[in-house]
Design a protein around this motif. Structure first.
Motif, PDB file in Angstrom:
ATOM      1  N   TRP A 204       1.109  -1.502  -0.551  1.00  0.00           N
ATOM      2  CA  TRP A 204       0.361   0.030  -0.107  1.00  0.00           C
ATOM      3  C   TRP A 204       0.579   1.722  -0.302  1.00  0.00           C
ATOM      4  CZ3 TRP A 204      -5.277   0.144   0.643  1.00  0.00           C
ATOM      5  CH2 TRP A 204      -6.155  -0.787   0.089  1.00  0.00           C
ATOM      6  N   LEU A 205       0.654   2.228  -0.811  1.00  0.00           N
ATOM      7  CA  LEU A 205       1.183   3.515  -0.588  1.00  0.00           C
ATOM      8  C   LEU A 205      -0.054   4.545  -0.821  1.00  0.00           C
ATOM      9  CD1 LEU A 205       3.530   5.733  -1.414  1.00  0.00           C
ATOM     10  CD2 LEU A 205       2.681   5.330  -3.627  1.00  0.00           C
ATOM     11  N   VAL A 206       0.588   5.465   1.009  1.00  0.00           N
ATOM     12  CA  VAL A 206      -0.377   6.292   1.426  1.00  0.00           C
ATOM     13  C   VAL A 206       0.065   7.888   0.725  1.00  0.00           C
ATOM     14  CG1 VAL A 206      -1.847   7.037   3.591  1.00  0.00           C
ATOM     15  CG2 VAL A 206      -1.662   4.815   2.652  1.00  0.00           C
ATOM     16  N   ILE A 207      -0.466   8.394   0.583  1.00  0.00           N
ATOM     17  CA  ILE A 207      -0.331   9.898   0.606  1.00  0.00           C
ATOM     18  C   ILE A 207      -0.516  10.453   1.229  1.00  0.00           C
ATOM     19  CG2 ILE A 207       0.317  11.920  -1.455  1.00  0.00           C
ATOM     20  CD1 ILE A 207      -0.093   9.482  -3.535  1.00  0.00           C
ATOM     21  N   ILE A 208       0.138  11.626   2.135  1.00  0.00           N
ATOM     22  CA  ILE A 208      -0.342  12.135   3.161  1.00  0.00           C
ATOM     23  C   ILE A 208       1.080  13.671   2.888  1.00  0.00           C
ATOM     24  CG2 ILE A 208       0.918  11.028   4.886  1.00  0.00           C
ATOM     25  CD1 ILE A 208      -2.586  13.586   4.702  1.00  0.00           C
ATOM     26  N   ALA A 209       1.437  14.224   1.663  1.00  0.00           N
ATOM     27  CA  ALA A 209       2.159  14.892   1.979  1.00  0.00           C
ATOM     28  C   ALA A 209       1.794  15.824   1.536  1.00  0.00           C
ATOM     29  CB  ALA A 209       3.623  14.773   0.750  1.00  0.00           C
ATOM     30  N   PRO A 210       2.725  17.501   1.613  1.00  0.00           N
ATOM     31  CA  PRO A 210       2.035  18.856   1.527  1.00  0.00           C
ATOM     32  C   PRO A 210       1.822  19.109   0.256  1.00  0.00           C
ATOM     33  CG  PRO A 210       3.458  18.646   3.132  1.00  0.00           C
ATOM     34  CD  PRO A 210       3.397  17.520   2.158  1.00  0.00           C
ATOM     35  N   GLY A 211       0.607  19.500  -0.107  1.00  0.00           N
ATOM     36  CA  GLY A 211       0.634  20.028  -1.807  1.00  0.00           C
ATOM     37  C   GLY A 211       1.418  21.604  -2.096  1.00  0.00           C
ATOM     38  N   GLY A 212       1.930  21.595  -3.560  1.00  0.00           N
ATOM     39  CA  GLY A 212       2.064  22.474  -4.051  1.00  0.00           C
ATOM     40  C   GLY A 212       3.730  22.584  -5.244  1.00  0.00           C
ATOM     41  N   LYS A 213       4.315  23.305  -5.300  1.00  0.00           N
ATOM     42  CA  LYS A 213       4.968  23.041  -7.038  1.00  0.00           C
ATOM     43  C   LYS A 213       6.210  21.982  -6.576  1.00  0.00           C
ATOM     44  CE  LYS A 213       3.137  25.786  -9.541  1.00  0.00           C
ATOM     45  NZ  LYS A 213       2.998  25.068 -11.077  1.00  0.00           N
ATOM     46  N   GLY A 214       6.401  22.001  -4.822  1.00  0.00           N
ATOM     47  CA  GLY A 214       7.401  20.834  -4.751  1.00  0.00           C
ATOM     48  C   GLY A 214       7.611  18.908  -4.955  1.00  0.00           C
ATOM     49  N   THR A 215       6.119  19.090  -4.797  1.00  0.00           N
ATOM     50  CA  THR A 215       5.007  18.187  -4.632  1.00  0.00           C
ATOM     51  C   THR A 215       4.328  17.609  -6.017  1.00  0.00           C
ATOM     52  OG1 THR A 215       3.905  18.133  -2.721  1.00  0.00           O
ATOM     53  CG2 THR A 215       5.621  17.469  -2.010  1.00  0.00           C
ATOM     54  N   GLU A 216       4.442  18.673  -6.539  1.00  0.00           N
ATOM     55  CA  GLU A 216       3.371  18.204  -7.923  1.00  0.00           C
ATOM     56  C   GLU A 216       3.934  17.526  -8.329  1.00  0.00           C
ATOM     57  OE1 GLU A 216       1.958  21.460 -11.952  1.00  0.00           O
ATOM     58  OE2 GLU A 216       2.690  21.933  -9.597  1.00  0.00           O
ATOM     59  N   GLY A 217       2.819  15.931  -8.966  1.00  0.00           N
ATOM     60  CA  GLY A 217       3.191  15.179 -10.136  1.00  0.00           C
ATOM     61  C   GLY A 217       4.246  13.896  -9.262  1.00  0.00           C
ATOM     62  N   ILE A 218       4.931  14.357  -7.518  1.00  0.00           N
ATOM     63  CA  ILE A 218       6.032  12.850  -6.947  1.00  0.00           C
ATOM     64  C   ILE A 218       5.789  10.990  -7.060  1.00  0.00           C
ATOM     65  CG2 ILE A 218       4.683  13.436  -4.872  1.00  0.00           C
ATOM     66  CD1 ILE A 218       7.292  12.939  -3.724  1.00  0.00           C
ATOM     67  N   VAL A 219       4.492  11.356  -7.103  1.00  0.00           N
ATOM     68  CA  VAL A 219       3.503  10.044  -7.920  1.00  0.00           C
ATOM     69  C   VAL A 219       3.576   9.857  -8.584  1.00  0.00           C
ATOM     70  CG1 VAL A 219       2.215   7.801  -7.129  1.00  0.00           C
ATOM     71  CG2 VAL A 219       2.702  10.010  -5.436  1.00  0.00           C
ATOM     72  N   SER A 220       5.410   9.564 -10.278  1.00  0.00           N
ATOM     73  CA  SER A 220       4.819   9.919 -11.495  1.00  0.00           C
ATOM     74  C   SER A 220       4.307   7.966 -11.633  1.00  0.00           C
ATOM     75  CB  SER A 220       6.081   9.506 -11.533  1.00  0.00           C
ATOM     76  OG  SER A 220       7.717   8.916 -10.689  1.00  0.00           O
ATOM     77  N   ARG A 221       4.514   7.791 -13.556  1.00  0.00           N
ATOM     78  CA  ARG A 221       4.105   6.651 -13.328  1.00  0.00           C
ATOM     79  C   ARG A 221       4.703   5.417 -13.138  1.00  0.00           C
ATOM     80  NH1 ARG A 221       1.971   4.149 -18.379  1.00  0.00           N
ATOM     81  NH2 ARG A 221       0.516   6.533 -18.576  1.00  0.00           N
ATOM     82  N   GLN A 222       6.656   5.735 -12.911  1.00  0.00           N
ATOM     83  CA  GLN A 222       7.196   4.998 -13.091  1.00  0.00           C
ATOM     84  C   GLN A 222       7.267   4.673 -10.900  1.00  0.00           C
ATOM     85  OE1 GLN A 222      11.277   6.665 -11.732  1.00  0.00           O
ATOM     86  NE2 GLN A 222      11.533   4.387 -11.942  1.00  0.00           N
TER      87      GLN A 222
END
Length: 319
Positions: A204-222
């Motif tokens: 399982w991958l749970v995403i609970i990081a802040p939004g914004g430019k620094g994290t945009e698209g961090i969970v990529s296709r890869q």
């Protein structure tokens, strides 16, 4: 006595409310300030031209650099929510405007919803409800699915809420690992400095990081492909963190096992293709949507404004 007499005739501080807030919060603001509701204005531009020079505070989010520039007397933006990516903090800092948020008070509510989404997805609870309601049970069983016990959950963002999710996941007999900007030595969980590696090693991958430019698209296709056909993803942060088209494609093709989503890239608009998928649980951004939490968030908005205008330290400054 003289002080009370003078206070009665002091003009209230004027503030701008940018969107609808909880009733208890709006009532508390109205008791203390003259509130101008931008979201209800028939002509927002006209309202700003009339009251903008007198507005000293904003209650709420969605604050652009353009809006800040129209409020020359602005001193503080009290955001309703822990995430403040809808506020141009660079513009606020440049204008010497303080920014606050409402952390901590929503930790439990968001963590509870996260585990609820995980269980709902693993056991197909929404599908089971519909199965019974549609009268299908007498003819056949729903099927066999999965459980959380013994699985590894990778948490992207082990902050206040992430830690609450971790403790609840451990109560479900899950193994917890995490990815973040740096290792937290006081935390007992295994740290990954590579998100792809963590996804590959997680169920399982749970995403609970802040939004914004620094994290945009961090969970990529890869990252999604590393999670794989038996992997499940849960997003209770911001839709911008995931490559949403890639996630949808992988869910449709079987390249990703399942998704439980409380947030979306262009919410409240949700791609209709999600609606046809049985391996998806959808939620309308309700992580903090409890009476207790929203009342506490509203109280913190008001408390930050009270502290600022009393010349006292802010409860939760981010700028």
């Amino acid at each position: 006595m003289a002080t009370d007499y003078l206070r009665e005739f002091v003009m209230p501080i004027e503030i701008l409310q940018t969107h609808k807030l909880l009733g208890s919060c709006e009532e508390a603001l109205a008791e203390r300030f003259t509130v101008h509701k931008l979201h209800q204005a028939a002509d927002p531009a006209e309202l700003l031209s009339l009251v903008g020079p007198r507005v000293r505070a904003i209650a709420g989010g969605a604050v652009s650099a353009e809006l800040i520039a129209q409020l020359p007397a602005l001193e503080i933006i009290a955001n309703f929510g822990v995430g403040y990516d809808s506020i141009d903090t660079a513009a606020a800092r440049a204008a010497n405007v303080r920014v606050t948020n409402t952390p901590s008070v929503l930790n439990n509510a968001v963590a509870e919803l996260t585990l609820g989404l995980m269980i709902a997805l693993a056991r197909r609870i929404p599908q089971g409800d519909q199965f019974v309601r549609r009268g299908k049970w007498p003819a056949a069983g729903l099927g066999l699915f999965s459980e959380l016990t013994g699985k590894t959950v990778g948490i992207l963002g082990l902050g206040r809420i992430g830690k609450e999710i971790a403790s609840r996941a451990q109560a479900m007999k899950m193994r917890v690992v995490y990815y973040g900007r740096k290792r937290q030595p006081a935390e007992p969980h295994i740290f990954y400095d590579n998100l792809v590696d963590m996804a590959r090693d997680s169920d399982w991958l749970v995403i609970i990081a802040p939004g914004g430019k620094g994290t945009e698209g961090i969970v990529s296709r890869q990252v999604l492909e590393a999670l794989g056909p038996d992997g499940h993803i849960v997003n209770v942060a911001r839709g911008s963190l995931i490559d949403e088209p890639a996630m949808l494609e992988l869910l449709q093709s079987g390249g990703l096992g399942g998704a439980a989503l409380d947030v979306f890239e262009h919410e409240p608009e949700v791609p209709e293709a999600f609606f046809a998928l049985d391996n998806v649980v959808l939620s309308p951004h309700q992580g903090s949507a409890t009476h207790q939490t929203r009342n506490a968030m509203g109280a913190m908005v008001v408390a930050n404004l009270d502290a600022h205008f009393a010349g006292e330290p802010l409860l939760s400054a981010v700028v």
